[in-house]
Scaffold this motif. Structure first.
Motif, short mmCIF file in Angstrom:
data_model
loop_
_atom_site.label_atom_id
_atom_site.label_comp_id
_atom_site.label_asym_id
_atom_site.label_seq_id
_atom_site.Cartn_x
_atom_site.Cartn_y
_atom_site.Cartn_z
N ASP A 166 48.27 39.64 43.93
CA ASP A 166 48.30 38.56 44.92
C ASP A 166 47.49 37.36 44.44
OD1 ASP A 166 49.80 40.15 46.53
OD2 ASP A 166 48.18 40.69 47.91
N GLU A 167 47.93 36.19 44.86
CA GLU A 167 47.23 34.94 44.53
C GLU A 167 47.37 33.97 45.69
OE1 GLU A 167 47.12 31.48 41.04
OE2 GLU A 167 48.81 32.89 41.14
N ARG A 168 46.28 33.32 46.02
CA ARG A 168 46.31 32.27 47.03
C ARG A 168 46.72 30.98 46.33
NH1 ARG A 168 47.21 32.53 52.25
NH2 ARG A 168 46.06 31.00 53.50
N SER A 185 52.70 37.05 46.25
CA SER A 185 52.56 38.40 45.68
C SER A 185 53.51 38.55 44.50
CB SER A 185 52.87 39.46 46.74
OG SER A 185 51.89 39.45 47.76
N THR A 206 49.81 32.90 50.44
CA THR A 206 49.61 33.97 49.47
C THR A 206 50.93 34.31 48.80
OG1 THR A 206 47.75 34.92 50.71
CG2 THR A 206 48.88 36.37 49.16
#
Length: 276
Positions: A254-256, A207, A205
């Protein structure tokens, strides 16, 4: 590998290394183990950009030959390497089209980020067969690409809506996201001298704050400062307002993110010394 396109890529340089997600460190640890990197090997980074693969690899090697067609990317890579105190990098202006004339010499690995889809892939793999040493490999790495099994970040539609309002659908080549070839890289590799393929990936993840999401958009050729032109200020203002309306506290966004790699080697009996 295409040369610089109308300044689109050059204008992304200040944002590329700063805002694009870095490759997962586990990729470099795997390559170190898999190929026994002990400071004595040479590696070619083709389409090196500002050094996202080059800089983490260099401490494991005797030399990295970092090749890119964009002079501003080469200059930025040199600057970042000097700032980080990383040595052993031979920065060269060039592309897949000029590779065989560049006197690169034998290398253990050729690594490429997102540059492979810009090349004549079949021809390039034949050329690399003359450069890569026995026991070596072609490594195709990506970070941050979209995947069906990864949930897209919930803030992404906000960015996409602003893009639609500001991008000219009839704009010049390079002002839209690059189209990937219909034939997958794996299929091309299976028909090449490097037909034994290992696929690996790692998820984590990332951020970001609001400013980082805006900076990330400026790192893409289709929303680069050159592509946006005189509309850049309006794009940034519109995007900031939209993101603030989505997250009034300023994030985090947030991004996976997935780092993945195809590690392609020659099959048994095919691993011969390269032609010099």
């Amino acid at each position: 590998m295409k040369p610089s396109t109308g300044g689109l890529f050059a204008s992304t340089v200040p944002y590329y290394a700063r805002f694009r997600p870095a490759y997962d460190p586990r990729l470099f640890a795997l390559l170190g183990r898999r190929f026994s990197l002990d400071g004595s090997q040479r590696v070619l980074d083709l389409g090196a950009g500002s050094g996202a693969l080059t800089l983490p690899l260099a401490p494991l090697l005797r030399e990295v030959i970092a090749v890119d067609p964009e002079p501003a990317m080469i200059a930025e890579g040199r600057r970042l390497a000097a700032r980080a105190g990383v040595s052993g990098i031979d920065w060269r202006l060039g592309s897949s089209d000029t590779l065989l004339a560049m006197n690169v010499g034998p290398v253990l690995l050729t690594v490429m980020g997102a540059s492979f889809h810009w090349t004549d892939r079949e021809r390039l793999l034949r050329d690399l067969d003359t450069l890569i040493e026995p026991g070596g490999a072609v490594v195709l790495a990506t970070c941050g690409a979209r995947h069906d099994d990864l949930e897209p970040p919930p803030w992404l539609p906000v960015v996409e809506e602003v893009r639609r309002r500001h991008l000219d659908p009839e704009g010049p080549r390079g002002s839209q996201p690059a189209l990937y070839p219909e034939v997958r890289h794996q299929e091309v590799l299976l028909r090449s001298p490097f037909s034994r393929i290992e696929e690996v990936h790692w998820d984590r993840t990332v951020s970001r704050g609001l400013d980082e999401v805006v900076g990330l958009q400026l790192s893409y050729s289709f929303t680069s400062p050159a592509a946006l032109g005189s509309g850049r200020a309006a794009f940034e203002q519109d995007l900031r307002q939209a993101l603030h309306a989505y997250a009034p506290d300023g994030g985090p966004f947030d991004e996976r993110v997935r780092t993945e790699a195809l590690i392609a080697v020659r099959p048994p009996g095919r691993d011969r010394p390269p032609r010099r």
